[in-house]
Design an enzyme around this catalytic site. Structure first.
Site, PDB file in Angstrom:
ATOM      1  N   ASP A   1       0.824  -1.214   0.000  1.00 21.49           N
ATOM      2  CA  ASP A   1       0.000   0.000   0.000  1.00 21.49           C
ATOM      3  C   ASP A   1       0.856   1.262   0.000  1.00 21.49           C
ATOM      4  O   ASP A   1       0.495   2.274  -0.599  1.00 21.49           O
ATOM      5  CB  ASP A   1      -0.912   0.000   1.237  1.00 21.49           C
ATOM      6  CG  ASP A   1      -1.926  -1.123   1.187  1.00 21.49           C
ATOM      7  OD1 ASP A   1      -2.454  -1.383   0.101  1.00 21.49           O
ATOM      8  OD2 ASP A   1      -2.174  -1.746   2.236  1.00 21.49           O
TER       9      ASP A   1
ATOM     10  N   ASN B   1      -4.626   8.586   1.941  1.00 18.47           N
ATOM     11  CA  ASN B   1      -5.135   7.935   3.157  1.00 18.47           C
ATOM     12  C   ASN B   1      -5.706   8.957   4.132  1.00 18.47           C
ATOM     13  O   ASN B   1      -6.892   9.006   4.340  1.00 18.47           O
ATOM     14  CB  ASN B   1      -4.021   7.161   3.874  1.00 18.47           C
ATOM     15  CG  ASN B   1      -3.973   5.707   3.458  1.00 18.47           C
ATOM     16  OD1 ASN B   1      -4.835   5.235   2.731  1.00 18.47           O
ATOM     17  ND2 ASN B   1      -2.957   5.001   3.921  1.00 18.47           N
TER      18      ASN B   1
HETATM   19  N1  LIG Z   1      -1.652   2.660  14.142  1.00 19.12           N
HETATM   20  C1  LIG Z   1      -1.750   2.494  12.831  1.00 19.12           C
HETATM   21  O1  LIG Z   1      -2.493   1.677  12.306  1.00 19.12           O
HETATM   22  C2  LIG Z   1      -0.932   3.371  11.950  1.00 19.12           C
HETATM   23  C3  LIG Z   1       0.019   4.234  12.481  1.00 19.12           C
HETATM   24  C4  LIG Z   1       0.740   5.034  11.602  1.00 19.12           C
HETATM   25  C5  LIG Z   1       0.491   4.979  10.221  1.00 19.12           C
HETATM   26  N2  LIG Z   1      -0.428   4.131   9.748  1.00 19.12           N
HETATM   27  C6  LIG Z   1      -0.775   4.069   8.353  1.00 19.12           C
HETATM   28  O2  LIG Z   1       0.326   3.870   7.527  1.00 19.12           O
HETATM   29  C7  LIG Z   1       0.117   4.620   6.374  1.00 19.12           C
HETATM   30  C8  LIG Z   1       1.394   4.778   5.642  1.00 19.12           C
HETATM   31  O3  LIG Z   1       1.647   3.549   5.036  1.00 19.12           O
HETATM   32  P1  LIG Z   1       3.102   3.132   4.585  1.00 19.12           P
HETATM   33  O4  LIG Z   1       2.976   1.856   3.836  1.00 19.12           O
HETATM   34  O5  LIG Z   1       3.761   4.293   3.934  1.00 19.12           O
HETATM   35  O6  LIG Z   1       3.803   2.915   5.956  1.00 19.12           O
HETATM   36  P2  LIG Z   1       4.156   1.521   6.633  1.00 19.12           P
HETATM   37  O7  LIG Z   1       5.085   0.775   5.743  1.00 19.12           O
HETATM   38  O8  LIG Z   1       4.530   1.814   8.029  1.00 19.12           O
HETATM   39  O9  LIG Z   1       2.749   0.767   6.573  1.00 19.12           O
HETATM   40  C9  LIG Z   1       1.767   0.877   7.518  1.00 19.12           C
HETATM   41  C10 LIG Z   1       0.719  -0.222   7.303  1.00 19.12           C
HETATM   42  O10 LIG Z   1      -0.498   0.418   6.933  1.00 19.12           O
HETATM   43  C11 LIG Z   1      -1.048  -0.311   5.853  1.00 19.12           C
HETATM   44  N3  LIG Z   1      -1.852   0.580   5.029  1.00 19.12           N
HETATM   45  C12 LIG Z   1      -1.475   1.673   4.335  1.00 19.12           C
HETATM   46  N4  LIG Z   1      -2.514   2.200   3.690  1.00 19.12           N
HETATM   47  C13 LIG Z   1      -3.577   1.407   3.975  1.00 19.12           C
HETATM   48  C14 LIG Z   1      -4.942   1.435   3.606  1.00 19.12           C
HETATM   49  N5  LIG Z   1      -5.442   2.384   2.829  1.00 19.12           N
HETATM   50  N6  LIG Z   1      -5.749   0.462   4.072  1.00 19.12           N
HETATM   51  C15 LIG Z   1      -5.280  -0.507   4.873  1.00 19.12           C
HETATM   52  N7  LIG Z   1      -3.997  -0.575   5.269  1.00 19.12           N
HETATM   53  C16 LIG Z   1      -3.159   0.374   4.819  1.00 19.12           C
HETATM   54  C17 LIG Z   1       0.129  -0.840   5.089  1.00 19.12           C
HETATM   55  O11 LIG Z   1      -0.272  -1.945   4.295  1.00 19.12           O
HETATM   56  C18 LIG Z   1       1.069  -1.205   6.198  1.00 19.12           C
HETATM   57  O12 LIG Z   1       0.851  -2.512   6.641  1.00 19.12           O
HETATM   58  C19 LIG Z   1      -0.478   5.900   6.861  1.00 19.12           C
HETATM   59  O13 LIG Z   1      -1.177   6.580   5.861  1.00 19.12           O
HETATM   60  C20 LIG Z   1      -1.358   5.401   7.969  1.00 19.12           C
HETATM   61  O14 LIG Z   1      -2.671   5.174   7.529  1.00 19.12           O
HETATM   62  C21 LIG Z   1      -1.153   3.329  10.595  1.00 19.12           C
HETATM   63  N1  LIG Z   2       9.178   4.266  -5.094  1.00 18.46           N
HETATM   64  C1  LIG Z   2       9.379   4.522  -3.809  1.00 18.46           C
HETATM   65  N2  LIG Z   2      10.327   5.397  -3.412  1.00 18.46           N
HETATM   66  C2  LIG Z   2      10.534   5.660  -2.107  1.00 18.46           C
HETATM   67  N3  LIG Z   2       9.846   5.098  -1.114  1.00 18.46           N
HETATM   68  C3  LIG Z   2       8.891   4.220  -1.441  1.00 18.46           C
HETATM   69  C4  LIG Z   2       8.608   3.880  -2.798  1.00 18.46           C
HETATM   70  N4  LIG Z   2       7.619   2.990  -2.813  1.00 18.46           N
HETATM   71  C5  LIG Z   2       7.292   2.766  -1.530  1.00 18.46           C
HETATM   72  N5  LIG Z   2       8.057   3.493  -0.714  1.00 18.46           N
HETATM   73  C6  LIG Z   2       7.996   3.514   0.748  1.00 18.46           C
HETATM   74  O1  LIG Z   2       8.477   2.258   1.204  1.00 18.46           O
HETATM   75  C7  LIG Z   2       7.747   1.863   2.351  1.00 18.46           C
HETATM   76  C8  LIG Z   2       7.295   0.439   2.225  1.00 18.46           C
HETATM   77  O2  LIG Z   2       6.515   0.296   1.078  1.00 18.46           O
HETATM   78  P1  LIG Z   2       5.230  -0.617   1.038  1.00 18.46           P
HETATM   79  O3  LIG Z   2       4.268  -0.191   2.071  1.00 18.46           O
HETATM   80  O4  LIG Z   2       4.746  -0.607  -0.375  1.00 18.46           O
HETATM   81  O5  LIG Z   2       5.808  -2.036   1.350  1.00 18.46           O
HETATM   82  P2  LIG Z   2       5.487  -2.987   2.556  1.00 18.46           P
HETATM   83  O6  LIG Z   2       5.655  -2.237   3.811  1.00 18.46           O
HETATM   84  O7  LIG Z   2       6.316  -4.184   2.319  1.00 18.46           O
HETATM   85  O8  LIG Z   2       3.998  -3.367   2.250  1.00 18.46           O
HETATM   86  P3  LIG Z   2       2.714  -3.220   3.182  1.00 18.46           P
HETATM   87  O9  LIG Z   2       2.468  -1.753   3.274  1.00 18.46           O
HETATM   88  O10 LIG Z   2       1.632  -3.947   2.446  1.00 18.46           O
HETATM   89  O11 LIG Z   2       3.054  -3.827   4.468  1.00 18.46           O
HETATM   90  C9  LIG Z   2       6.590   2.860   2.497  1.00 18.46           C
HETATM   91  O12 LIG Z   2       6.856   3.733   3.561  1.00 18.46           O
HETATM   92  C10 LIG Z   2       6.575   3.628   1.211  1.00 18.46           C
HETATM   93  O13 LIG Z   2       6.251   4.996   1.395  1.00 18.46           O
END
Ligand SMILES: NC(=O)c1ccc[n+]([C@@H]2O[C@H](COP(=O)([O-])OP(=O)(O)OC[C@H]3O[C@@H](n4cnc5c(N)ncnc54)[C@H](O)[C@@H]3O)[C@@H](O)[C@H]2O)c1
Ligand SMILES: Nc1ncnc2c1ncn2[C@@H]1O[C@H](COP(=O)(O)OP(=O)(O)OP(=O)(O)O)[C@@H](O)[C@H]1O
Length: 531
Positions: A297, A376
């Site tokens: 995501d 988000n």
């Molecule tokens: N307590 C929490 O649940 C918490 C805390 C901080 C941030 N977040 C979420 O993490 C997001 C950033 O994601 P990231 O991937 O860059 O950081 P990250 O890698 O720390 O991921 C956070 C988790 O949130 C999940 N996530 C992200 N968008 C989602 C959505 N629309 N629906 C369901 N799950 C979702 C991702 O799959 C991942 O498992 C923020 O926008 C926020 O919504 C959640």
């Molecule tokens: N092209 C990109 N350049 C820099 N940062 C990126 C890029 N793509 C994703 N990221 C960052 O890398 C982090 C991990 O990416 P992503 O959430 O897609 O993977 P994941 O954590 O393995 O998957 P999930 O969110 O399903 O757990 C996120 O914080 C996202 O913002």
């Protein structure tokens, strides 16, 4: 000789008004005070100027009548100057709005025409003519069922500077969007949401239906975005780039980091395009027909954050842990991409929020920050402070509440399954138009999350007198944290540019699958029947 009327006579309507208003002062004083307030009306001013002069024995009355006429003339001059200033302002506003609409139109057609010399493609005369007709009618709407159509655009000779591949002619594919109803293309789409013919109120549309994207010309350029530091993503990227180029003759853009990775692998990948100057991103939407994301995501959020305006459709492949927004399995990428390049595609329009930070210390509007677009949510929290946040919240200028707790989440419906869910907010289908208002650990038993309509503007203010908690912190999709000082405000409303994401099946099936598979929603052992 014409008999002049006494302006103070009861037969005169203006003087009647003047004389009947206030009994505690003399008629003359009373008349003057009330006349001045009445003079604000243009009609009254006209009437007073046209009043004949008083002839009679009463010198006071004569002087008073003359004074009134002088005041009326002065007021009329003021009114005229004001009216002409208003007319001028209106004219400038109209010109500004026309110019702005024209620029937006040009932008929608394909970015800065003058800078990039983008032209309409001449490969099909009929197509060009028909799109001209459509653009006269409404730039985005071209038919009864169609939501919008892209025009075929062609780059000119001058945009090679910031791009690694010089002067290569790329076309933006043309497509149409249409509403579908229960999987069928519907001819029932109406623009009237509420009708009230014969006094009976009926509704035609309550929220957007499934949207279908049909290519009018084949997509030719794809941007591939990958999660960094992942061996499996890197391998898949190498394979997919080769397949798209060799089997599908697709032009490929990647981020500069990925281009470097590809070249380390082999010089074969030198055809892959990228950019050097970050400003190039402002025009990327005019080049790219599709975006493919390889990651979780977070990679979809990353893709959305690269586009501050319109976003091309995203095809998200799942290579992360959860994947709420990534319905496509990477093992089946060939079948999936074959189907998507052919079309039609079911898409979800994921709405974004646009946020501005209005600084109390800002001396002009230009010192404020924004817009920042989130897919988000935007979060305002207490940061490292151990005190409760104290946030005043307004919705379209009506006071909503004061948040005392760890903070507040303003979330889109796409974000409803992310942080907002963890903070106790509802999960909302992405096509329900709304903004989620979810407190984080509120120190009040009665603070329940809200869902507000999508048309509102929300303002969250750090009060000037919040001496204990002081500053708050704001973050956008979990990134770009910024401090809010007392007096600063975050202003948030729905952005006009949604993020179109391709569906594996359709919006509803994909949403339900993600909450079942991703969250194991309502998983419970089934009660065994009573024996
Ligand atoms: N307590 C929490 O649940 C918490 C805390 C901080 C941030 N977040 C979420 O993490 C997001 C950033 O994601 P990231 O991937 O860059 O950081 P990250 O890698 O720390 O991921 C956070 C988790 O949130 C999940 N996530 C992200 N968008 C989602 C959505 N629309 N629906 C369901 N799950 C979702 C991702 O799959 C991942 O498992 C923020 O926008 C926020 O919504 C959640
Ligand atoms: N092209 C990109 N350049 C820099 N940062 C990126 C890029 N793509 C994703 N990221 C960052 O890398 C982090 C991990 O990416 P992503 O959430 O897609 O993977 P994941 O954590 O393995 O998957 P999930 O969110 O399903 O757990 C996120 O914080 C996202 O913002």
């Amino acid at each position: 000789m014409h008999k002049r009327e006494n302006p103070m006579s009861p037969s005169n309507s203006t003087s009647t008004n003047v004389l009947t208003a206030n009994a505690s002062v003399s008629p003359e004083e009373n008349g003057l005070i009330d006349s001045l307030s009445l003079l604000s009306s243009e009609k009254t001013v006209q009437e007073l100027i046209q009043q004949p002069l008083v002839h009679g024995n009463d010198d006071h009355l004569f002087e008073f009548s003359e004074a009134l006429r002088t005041v009326a003339k002065a007021l009329r001059r003021v009114t005229e100057v004001k009216a002409s200033a208003q007319a001028e302002a209106c004219e400038w506003k109209r010109k500004y709005e026309l110019e702005r609409a024209r620029n937006l139109l040009l932008e929608q057609k394909g970015g800065c025409f003058s800078e990039l010399n983008v032209e309409r493609a001449g490969n099909s005369v009929n197509k060009t003519e028909s799109s001209d007709e459509n653009s006269d009618q409404c730039e985005l709407c071209s038919g009864k069922d169609d939501i919008c159509a892209h025009e075929v655009l062609r780059d000119g000779e001058t945009d090679s500077d910031s791009c690694a591949v010089p002067n290569k002619m790329t076309r933006k594919a043309s497509f149409k969007l249409s509403w579908c109803f229960k999987g069928e293309k519907s001819d029932r789409h109406k623009h009237d949401i509420v009708s009230f013919g014969k006094g009976n109120i009926t509704t035609a549309e309550r929220s957007s239906k499934q949207i279908s994207l049909k290519w009018e010309s084949p997509p030719q350029t794809v941007l591939i975005l990958t999660k960094p530091n992942s061996a499996s993503v890197r391998l898949l990227c190498l394979e997919m780039v080769r397949w798209l180029k060799e089997q599908k003759k697709i032009n490929i853009f990647v981020e500069p980091r990925v281009k470097a990775e590809l070249l380390t692998e082999s010089s074969y990948y030198s055809f892959v395009q990228t950019w050097i100057d970050e400003n190039y991103l402002l025009l990327l939407h005019t080049k790219v027909d599709l975006i493919i994301t390889l990651g979780g995501d977070g990679t979809v959020l990353w893709a959305a954050s690269m586009f501050k305006g319109p976003v091309p459709p995203i095809v998200p492949f799942s290579l992360g842990s959860l994947g709420f927004m990534t319905p496509f399995y990477s093992e089946h990428y060939r079948e999936n991409l074959n189907a998507i390049l052919l079309g039609p595609i079911s898409i979800t329009l994921r709405h974004r929020l646009q946020c501005h930070i209005v600084r109390d210390a800002a001396k002009s509007e230009y010192e404020n920050e924004g817009p920042m677009l989130v897919l988000n949510e935007v979060t305002i929290d207490r940061g490292i402070s151990s005190f409760l946040t104290n946030l005043e919240c307004y919705c379209d200028n009506s006071f909503v509440t004061r948040v005392q707790g760890d903070g507040l989440i303003l979330s889109t419906t796409s974000g409803s399954t992310a942080y907002s869910l963890a903070a106790g907010g509802s999960m909302v289908h992405h096509q329900v138009p709304g903004i989620l208002f979810t407190p984080i650990c509120p120190h009040s038993l009665s603070f329940r999350p809200l869902i507000l309509p999508e048309h509102v503007t929300l303002r969250v203010v750090v009060p000037l007198n919040s001496s204990r908690s002081g500053h708050a912190w704001v973050s956008f999709d979990g990134k770009n944290r910024k401090q809010l000082a007392p007096g600063d405000a975050l202003v948030c409303s729905m952005a006009p540019w949604p993020v179109p994401t391709a569906c594996q099946i359709d919006s509803t099936s994909d949403f339900l699958r993600s909450i079942h598979d991703g969250l194991h929603w309502n998983i419970r052992k089934t009660q065994s029947p009573q024996s």
